[in-house]
Motif scaffolding. Structure first.
Motif, mmCIF file in Angstrom:
data_model
loop_
_atom_site.group_PDB
_atom_site.id
_atom_site.type_symbol
_atom_site.label_atom_id
_atom_site.label_comp_id
_atom_site.label_asym_id
_atom_site.label_seq_id
_atom_site.Cartn_x
_atom_site.Cartn_y
_atom_site.Cartn_z
ATOM 1 N N GLU A 27 -6.115 0.655 1.730
ATOM 2 C CA GLU A 27 -7.172 1.611 2.035
ATOM 3 C C GLU A 27 -7.175 2.030 3.504
ATOM 4 O O GLU A 27 -8.035 2.822 3.930
ATOM 5 C CB GLU A 27 -8.539 1.015 1.674
ATOM 6 C CG GLU A 27 -8.695 0.663 0.212
ATOM 7 C CD GLU A 27 -8.002 -0.639 -0.195
ATOM 8 O OE1 GLU A 27 -7.831 -0.867 -1.401
ATOM 9 O OE2 GLU A 27 -7.635 -1.424 0.729
ATOM 10 N N GLY A 28 -6.240 1.525 4.304
ATOM 11 C CA GLY A 28 -6.203 1.837 5.724
ATOM 12 C C GLY A 28 -6.183 3.318 6.048
ATOM 13 O O GLY A 28 -6.940 3.784 6.919
ATOM 14 N N PRO A 29 -5.327 4.129 5.374
ATOM 15 C CA PRO A 29 -5.356 5.570 5.636
ATOM 16 C C PRO A 29 -6.710 6.215 5.306
ATOM 17 O O PRO A 29 -7.138 7.146 5.998
ATOM 18 C CB PRO A 29 -4.246 6.109 4.730
ATOM 19 C CG PRO A 29 -3.283 4.956 4.603
ATOM 20 C CD PRO A 29 -4.170 3.751 4.551
ATOM 21 N N LEU A 77 -13.429 -5.880 -2.378
ATOM 22 C CA LEU A 77 -13.069 -4.694 -3.156
ATOM 23 C C LEU A 77 -11.673 -4.173 -2.836
ATOM 24 O O LEU A 77 -11.095 -3.411 -3.621
ATOM 25 C CB LEU A 77 -14.082 -3.572 -2.911
ATOM 26 C CG LEU A 77 -15.495 -3.790 -3.458
ATOM 27 C CD1 LEU A 77 -16.392 -2.623 -3.066
ATOM 28 C CD2 LEU A 77 -15.464 -3.954 -4.969
ATOM 29 N N TYR A 78 -11.118 -4.560 -1.689
ATOM 30 C CA TYR A 78 -9.824 -4.020 -1.290
ATOM 31 C C TYR A 78 -8.689 -4.571 -2.164
ATOM 32 O O TYR A 78 -8.786 -5.670 -2.715
ATOM 33 C CB TYR A 78 -9.540 -4.321 0.184
ATOM 34 C CG TYR A 78 -10.398 -3.507 1.137
ATOM 35 C CD1 TYR A 78 -10.862 -2.248 0.780
ATOM 36 C CD2 TYR A 78 -10.728 -4.004 2.391
ATOM 37 C CE1 TYR A 78 -11.639 -1.502 1.652
ATOM 38 C CE2 TYR A 78 -11.506 -3.259 3.271
ATOM 39 C CZ TYR A 78 -11.964 -2.008 2.891
ATOM 40 O OH TYR A 78 -12.724 -1.260 3.754
ATOM 41 N N ALA A 125 -13.135 0.970 -3.669
ATOM 42 C CA ALA A 125 -12.457 0.505 -2.454
ATOM 43 C C ALA A 125 -12.425 1.598 -1.394
ATOM 44 O O ALA A 125 -12.635 1.330 -0.200
ATOM 45 C CB ALA A 125 -11.044 0.064 -2.797
ATOM 46 N N ARG A 126 -12.188 2.837 -1.804
ATOM 47 C CA ARG A 126 -12.161 3.944 -0.840
ATOM 48 C C ARG A 126 -13.538 4.161 -0.229
ATOM 49 O O ARG A 126 -13.653 4.426 0.970
ATOM 50 C CB ARG A 126 -11.658 5.221 -1.519
ATOM 51 C CG ARG A 126 -10.193 5.175 -1.919
ATOM 52 C CD ARG A 126 -9.717 6.508 -2.479
ATOM 53 N NE ARG A 126 -8.390 6.348 -3.066
ATOM 54 C CZ ARG A 126 -8.123 6.434 -4.363
ATOM 55 N NH1 ARG A 126 -9.086 6.698 -5.228
ATOM 56 N NH2 ARG A 126 -6.884 6.275 -4.807
ATOM 57 N N GLU A 127 -14.567 4.064 -1.050
ATOM 58 C CA GLU A 127 -15.921 4.221 -0.528
ATOM 59 C C GLU A 127 -16.262 3.097 0.455
ATOM 60 O O GLU A 127 -16.886 3.325 1.490
ATOM 61 C CB GLU A 127 -16.941 4.240 -1.667
ATOM 62 C CG GLU A 127 -18.383 4.401 -1.208
ATOM 63 C CD GLU A 127 -18.591 5.611 -0.310
ATOM 64 O OE1 GLU A 127 -19.364 5.500 0.667
ATOM 65 O OE2 GLU A 127 -17.982 6.672 -0.579
ATOM 66 N N ARG A 128 -15.801 1.879 0.160
ATOM 67 C CA ARG A 128 -16.026 0.774 1.074
ATOM 68 C C ARG A 128 -15.277 1.003 2.392
ATOM 69 O O ARG A 128 -15.797 0.682 3.472
ATOM 70 C CB ARG A 128 -15.581 -0.544 0.427
ATOM 71 C CG ARG A 128 -15.863 -1.795 1.262
ATOM 72 C CD ARG A 128 -17.322 -1.965 1.636
ATOM 73 N NE ARG A 128 -18.215 -1.910 0.488
ATOM 74 C CZ ARG A 128 -18.504 -2.963 -0.261
ATOM 75 N NH1 ARG A 128 -17.993 -4.154 0.007
ATOM 76 N NH2 ARG A 128 -19.344 -2.841 -1.278
#
Length: 526
Positions: A357-359, A258-259, A310-313
């Motif tokens: 999505e690291g942050p 998903l990223y 992606a954020r939820e993952r």
């Protein structure tokens, strides 16, 4: 009652000195622009949100002197805004192109809005001064800022030349004091490159601690009996903290379908006429920042990126990561005296630039951590000051790095060994110049200071790493040879007592790093 469990997040932020005033758009300058846009700004936004909501967070940043210089360079900051403006203009074009495709249009709008937000954040909220905001959070006790070697030299390869190590450390300390008004407690070893000879230099310059890779303690002499969850004291009294091996391995494995895919960009997918503002004069393409595709499953076709999913993952992965850290810390605390530490140290660009999505992951980590009883986030120096240092084992860590196979292979092999004979010969000459001209001023002093800059630039670990990885090899070789050539020109000019003022002035403007450098840092310490 169970022992407290401590996690320390440490991100290393570094970029090599890449600055080309002679070119209107240098491809390599975009490395810096992307780090500023996709790593630095999202981190500051993260700090702002957590601080506004009174979520307790503490972490550390190792800021390299070269990156700090780039973040204050007026030419590069002006070019950064031009880069963002091109992203905004391209976004308008993409919104029009994708108008008949709702999913693609939604993504184009997301990236367009982010580009606009970044420009506003940088110019208005942060007033173009990222370092000032980092310092603000340091003064609030949320951040600890470490320094590293002046040009991020792989120090173990220069331990035979005390003057080289001293210059790298002295210039770094002076730069840090000018920017932040204080001397840093910690020293980030470039590439986590440690050798026993470095110990005495860290003590000489009054650093409290440094970071090593986990195998450095486990294979040290006599070996860390409590593993990598507890610091050790070196023979000179410097504390060595090891990064958490499992924390590193778990994040390295996070390649979720998903990223967002960093490497696939509209700048490479679309016809050349659609990405004119992101083309080199040679026709080479550059990334636009509009990356529409998820990593996806290798066995299937690529899928469009979905930011919400992606954020939820990322939040799910943060919860799993936190559970793993807590479990290991609990186990470590049950078998040893003292409070165990999980030091999670990473390359900063892994949180934003390369991992979009690291942050979000970091934010979720701090939010979830605030709910956990008995868990504390601490900076390394905060953790050390709260421990009984007399309880730390005394040992000498083993030669190590975080590079391929854990030693010096990336910075010294058949692809790059040629550079060291030239670097060492020039270093010998620099020491000779510093001894021969101890009290010069005027034009000669300017020339000597510039010679010192060129020597430091030659020593950057980025160039041999690029040669080893065969990425941007021609550029890396050119950077090495240019700095060596500049130094040799100055050396020979000082020998003949004539130097072109015009040539020197042009070089000072091009390689303008460390404006307050004093060439005498290369004098022998008798």
């Amino acid at each position: 009652m169970s022992k407290p469990r401590v996690i320390s997040i440490l991100l290393n932020l570094h970029k090599p000195f890449v600055r080309h005033p002679e070119a209107s758009q240098a491809l390599e300058e975009q490395w810096f622009f992307e780090t500023l846009s996709d790593t630095c700004l999202p981190l500051l936004e993260l700090f702002d949100r957590l601080d506004a909501e009174h979520i307790p967070f503490r972490m550390a940043l190792a800021l390299s002197p070269t990156l700090c210089h780039l973040l204050r360079d007026e030419l590069l900051l002006e070019r950064y805004l031009q880069f963002v403006d091109r992203q905004i203009e391209f976004g308008v074009q993409e919104l029009d192109r994708s108008s008949s495709d709702p999913e693609l249009h939604r993504l184009a709008l997301e990236f367009y809005d982010r580009a606009v937000d970044k420009r506003v954040l940088f110019t208005e909220r942060y007033e173009g001064n990222i370092l000032k905001i980092f310092d603000y959070y340091q003064r609030k006790g949320r951040l600890e800022l470490l320094t590293t070697a002046a040009t991020y030299a792989f120090l173990p390869l220069y331990t035979g030349y005390p003057e080289a190590i001293q210059a790298q450390m002295e210039v770094a300390i002076a730069s840090h004091r000018i920017l932040f008004g204080r001397t840093p407690h910690g020293f980030w070893l470039p590439e986590l490159g440690w050798s026993p000879e470095i110990d005495r230099y860290l003590r000489s310059y009054n650093f409290s601690y440094t970071i090593v890779d986990s195998h450095s303690l486990l294979l040290g002499e006599p070996g860390a009996s409590r593993g990598s969850f507890y610091p050790v004291s070196t023979p000179t009294g410097v504390f060595a903290l090891a990064r958490d091996f499992y924390a590193r391995r778990e994040l390295e494995g996070l390649q979720d379908p998903l990223y967002r895919d960093y490497y696939r960009d509209a700048g490479y997918d679309l016809p050349a006429e659609s990405v004119k503002s992101f083309l080199e004069p040679s026709g080479a393409r550059k990334a636009t920042g509009y990356k529409y595709w998820a990593v996806g499953d290798k066995s299937k076709n690529k899928q469009l990126y979905d930011p919400a999913l992606a954020r939820e993952r990322a939040r799910e992965h943060a919860r799993s990561f936190l559970d793993s850290r807590m479990s290991r810390l609990t186990a470590a605390g049950e078998h040893q005296d003292g409070i165990p530490l999980s030091l999670c140290a990473y390359d900063g660009d892994s949180f934003g630039r390369f991992w979009y999505e690291g942050p979000d992951f970091l934010e979720a980590l701090f939010r979830e951590g605030a709910k956990q009883e008995g868990l504390q986030f601490m900076t390394p120096v905060e953790y050390l000051y709260k421990q009984d240092a007399l309880g730390f084992e005394t040992m000498m860590p083993e030669f190590s790095s975080w590079g391929t196979n854990g030693y010096a292979e990336m910075w010294l092999d058949a692809s790059n060994d040629w550079l060291y004979r030239h670097a060492i010969r020039s270093l010998d000459r620099m020491i000779e110049l510093a001894e021969r001209f101890p009290d010069d001023s005027g034009l000669k002093e300017r020339a000597l200071n510039q010679a010192a800059r060129e020597i430091l630039l030659v020593q950057s670990s980025d160039w041999p790493k690029m040669l080893y990885e065969q990425k941007n090899s021609a550029y890396a070789r050119n950077q090495i040879e240019t700095a060596l050539r500049n130094f040799t020109t100055i050396y020979e000019a000082l020998g003949s007592s004539y130097i072109s003022t015009e040539w020197l002035t042009t070089l000072e403007r091009r390689h303008n790093i460390f404006p307050t450098i004093n060439y005498r840092v290369f004098r022998r310490k008798h």
